[in-house]
Design a protein around this motif. Structure first.
Motif, PDB file in Angstrom:
ATOM      1  N   GLN A   1      15.328 -67.064  80.372  1.00  0.00           N
ATOM      2  CA  GLN A   1      16.024 -66.002  80.893  1.00  0.00           C
ATOM      3  C   GLN A   1      16.877 -65.181  80.366  1.00  0.00           C
ATOM      4  O   GLN A   1      18.054 -65.935  80.327  1.00  0.00           O
ATOM      5  CB  GLN A   1      16.240 -65.778  82.448  1.00  0.00           C
TER       6      GLN A   1
ATOM      7  N   GLY B   1      21.360 -66.749  83.999  1.00  0.00           N
ATOM      8  CA  GLY B   1      20.309 -66.869  82.699  1.00  0.00           C
ATOM      9  C   GLY B   1      20.895 -67.964  81.967  1.00  0.00           C
ATOM     10  O   GLY B   1      21.555 -69.073  81.911  1.00  0.00           O
TER      11      GLY B   1
ATOM     12  N   SER C   1      19.889 -61.414  86.264  1.00  0.00           N
ATOM     13  CA  SER C   1      18.858 -61.828  84.613  1.00  0.00           C
ATOM     14  C   SER C   1      17.525 -61.559  84.286  1.00  0.00           C
ATOM     15  O   SER C   1      16.872 -61.851  85.948  1.00  0.00           O
ATOM     16  CB  SER C   1      18.847 -63.204  84.655  1.00  0.00           C
TER      17      SER C   1
ATOM     18  N   PHE D   1      13.887 -62.100  83.004  1.00  0.00           N
ATOM     19  CA  PHE D   1      12.810 -63.203  82.715  1.00  0.00           C
ATOM     20  C   PHE D   1      11.929 -62.772  81.792  1.00  0.00           C
ATOM     21  O   PHE D   1      11.731 -61.145  81.307  1.00  0.00           O
ATOM     22  CB  PHE D   1      11.642 -62.782  83.581  1.00  0.00           C
TER      23      PHE D   1
ATOM     24  N   VAL E   1       8.032 -65.769  89.584  1.00  0.00           N
ATOM     25  CA  VAL E   1       9.180 -64.284  89.061  1.00  0.00           C
ATOM     26  C   VAL E   1       8.440 -63.481  89.861  1.00  0.00           C
ATOM     27  O   VAL E   1       7.187 -63.267  89.888  1.00  0.00           O
ATOM     28  CB  VAL E   1       8.670 -64.252  87.027  1.00  0.00           C
TER      29      VAL E   1
ATOM     30  N   GLY F   1      11.311 -58.853  86.238  1.00  0.00           N
ATOM     31  CA  GLY F   1      11.783 -59.635  86.107  1.00  0.00           C
ATOM     32  C   GLY F   1      12.767 -61.069  86.560  1.00  0.00           C
ATOM     33  O   GLY F   1      13.632 -61.904  86.054  1.00  0.00           O
ATOM     34  N   SER F   2      12.968 -60.482  88.409  1.00  0.00           N
ATOM     35  CA  SER F   2      13.714 -61.154  88.689  1.00  0.00           C
ATOM     36  C   SER F   2      12.946 -62.640  89.432  1.00  0.00           C
ATOM     37  O   SER F   2      11.785 -62.810  89.064  1.00  0.00           O
ATOM     38  CB  SER F   2      13.971 -61.372  90.264  1.00  0.00           C
TER      39      SER F   2
END
Length: 469
Positions: free
Chosen positions: A100, A109, A145, A147, A217, A221-222
């Motif tokens: 991340q 991250g 962050s 992914f 996920v 993207g979290s």
């Protein structure tokens, strides 16, 4: 890597492994044995030469990011990767690209490798990042962050996936590198078989299931961590349900397909999956071993009736025995069931000898930018050698003696060590400490390093870590 077709088990003695290491595998009493090379009493020079001559290529598992500074010796705490991956046959980078991006505050991250940035000469430049939204790919504000496979960026006027940018730059410095997502997609059939085998073996045991899947996920993207459960209605990770093992496994492969796609998420119909389960670090490590990432394509298990997987692990994974064994070896008894199930239930899988090789000794290589450090560390190694000469392989005697020698040395000559070397030992960050560009350099082998045993080198690193922390 040699051109020999295989390896006689007794030849494993060249890397410090005796018959006890493989006897259980040959007899059929076990499908998995773990050994820690950090305990081996062989000189580093002899040991690394023997590893490089094996009919396999150990992997060095790192994270996808900008490795340019590693290639040019300007990545401080990460420069050991250049040493390990720079010797033919000693290691090949296999990069985990499901990490991340770091947030703006460097509080979450991957704050060590910094995949959301380019790092040149120790100076960080944050990349412009985008993530999916219902309105299309939108600018990421840096809070939280992302992914990495679900992120986009811009570079030299081109809009492209973040994974593609780092892959291009990686190939410039380490052309033999491979990537986690390529392994999952290239070996999708066998990956599917392995995951089904693990789910069957885990049954409804929540703890066992968490060794297989442990996070979700989301398409923005979290990433969230959940403990999986299973019952008659299927598998559950928090509020997310998968009615069958087929559904769970198929969903887990979607992020890998996204990571290797060339022009993803640029249209409304190309959105990532709403949610997808992610493999735990234990399942990832198992896949690297049982899929033979240490062998050439098509090469059979290196010892015929069993395989030998050698993996270089950094401080977290490989540790520095006896002070710290690293998470893999510390948890090997808890994950043994996974390897046993695969070796027992899949006809193509072989019993496995998993050898974890710690990269910790290479933290003793100062940078050529600090020539005084090179001389100082050489002096320390000479003092240690003299102090333990009467019983060099008695860890019960050498470990406390090395701690004493290191403490006294740090209070005397060692007080002159540079701040850069101290940061390296403390496992700080990869950036220039004052924000000014670092000159190119290279890790330098200190005098006496090659004659230290792997065990002694790990003990020295452990003593240094404790003293300068």
């Amino acid at each position: 890597m040699t051109s020999e077709p295989g390896l006689a088990p007794q030849d494993l003695k060249a890397i410090g492994l005796d018959e006890e290491s493989w006897g259980e595998l040959r007899s059929g009493r076990s499908g998995f044995v773990a050994r820690h090379m950090g305990r081996v009493q062989l000189p580093m020079g002899e040991l690394t030469a023997s590893i490089a001559a094996l009919p396999l290529t150990p992997i060095r598992t790192g994270h996808l990011a900008d490795w340019g500074d590693i290639g040019s010796g300007r990545s401080t705490v990460l420069d050991y990767n250049r040493v390990v991956c720079g010797v033919p046959g000693l290691a090949r980078p296999l990069l985990y690209d499901f990490n991340q991006t770091e947030d703006t505050a460097l509080a979450s991250g991957d704050t060590l490798f910094l995949p959301g940035s380019l790092v040149e000469a120790g100076v960080r430049s944050r990349l412009p990042l985008r993530h999916w939204s219902p309105a299309g790919m939108e600018r990421h504000d840096g809070e939280g962050s992302l992914f990495v496979p679900y992120a986009e960026t811009e570079w030299e006027g081109e809009r492209l996936p973040l994974t593609e940018l780092h892959r291009r730059r990686m190939r410039e410095h380490f052309p033999d590198a491979t990537f986690h997502s390529d392994l999952l997609t290239g070996e999708e059939e066998r990956v599917t078989e392995v995951l089904h085998t693990l789910l069957r073996a885990a049954g409804t045991d929540t703890r066992a299931l968490s060794y297989v899947f442990d996070r979700i996920v989301h398409r923005d993207g979290s990433v969230e961590r959940f403990k999986p459960t299973a019952d008659a209605s299927g598998y559950h990770l928090g509020p997310f349900d998968y009615p069958t093992a087929d559904a769970l496994v198929a969903a887990s492969l979607l992020p890998a397909r996204a990571a290797v796609a060339a022009g993803r998420f640029t249209g409304a119909d190309a959105a990532p999956a709403p949610h997808a389960p992610l493999l735990s670090v234990d399942a990832v490590t198992l896949l690297y071993a049982v899929l033979g990432t240490h062998r050439a394509p098509g090469q059979p298990p290196v010892c015929g009736d069993f395989d030998v997987h050698v993996q270089w692990g950094a401080l977290a994974m490989g540790g520095y025995p006896p002070q710290r064994r690293g998470y893999f070896f510390s948890g090997a008894k808890k994950t043994k069931w996974m390897y046993e199930a695969v070796a027992r239930d899949l006809p193509w899988a072989a019993p496995l000898l998993f050898v974890i090789a710690p990269t910790a000794p290479f933290l003793l290589w100062p940078s050529s930018r600090e020539p005084r450090d090179v001389a100082l560390v050489g002096d320390l190694l000479a003092r240690v050698r003299t102090a333990i000469a009467a019983w060099p392989e008695r860890v019960d005697r050498t470990a406390p003696e090395i701690q004493r020698v290191v403490a006294e040395w740090l209070a005397a000559e060692g007080a002159e060590l540079s701040a850069a070397f101290r940061r390296q030992i403390r496992w700080g960050d990869r950036l220039s400490p004052d924000g000014r560009p670092l000159a190119a350099g290279e890790p330098v082998e200190p005098e006496g390093f090659a004659t230290l045993t792997m065990s002694q080198a790990c003990q020295i690193v452990g003593a240094l870590v404790e003293a300068v922390a």
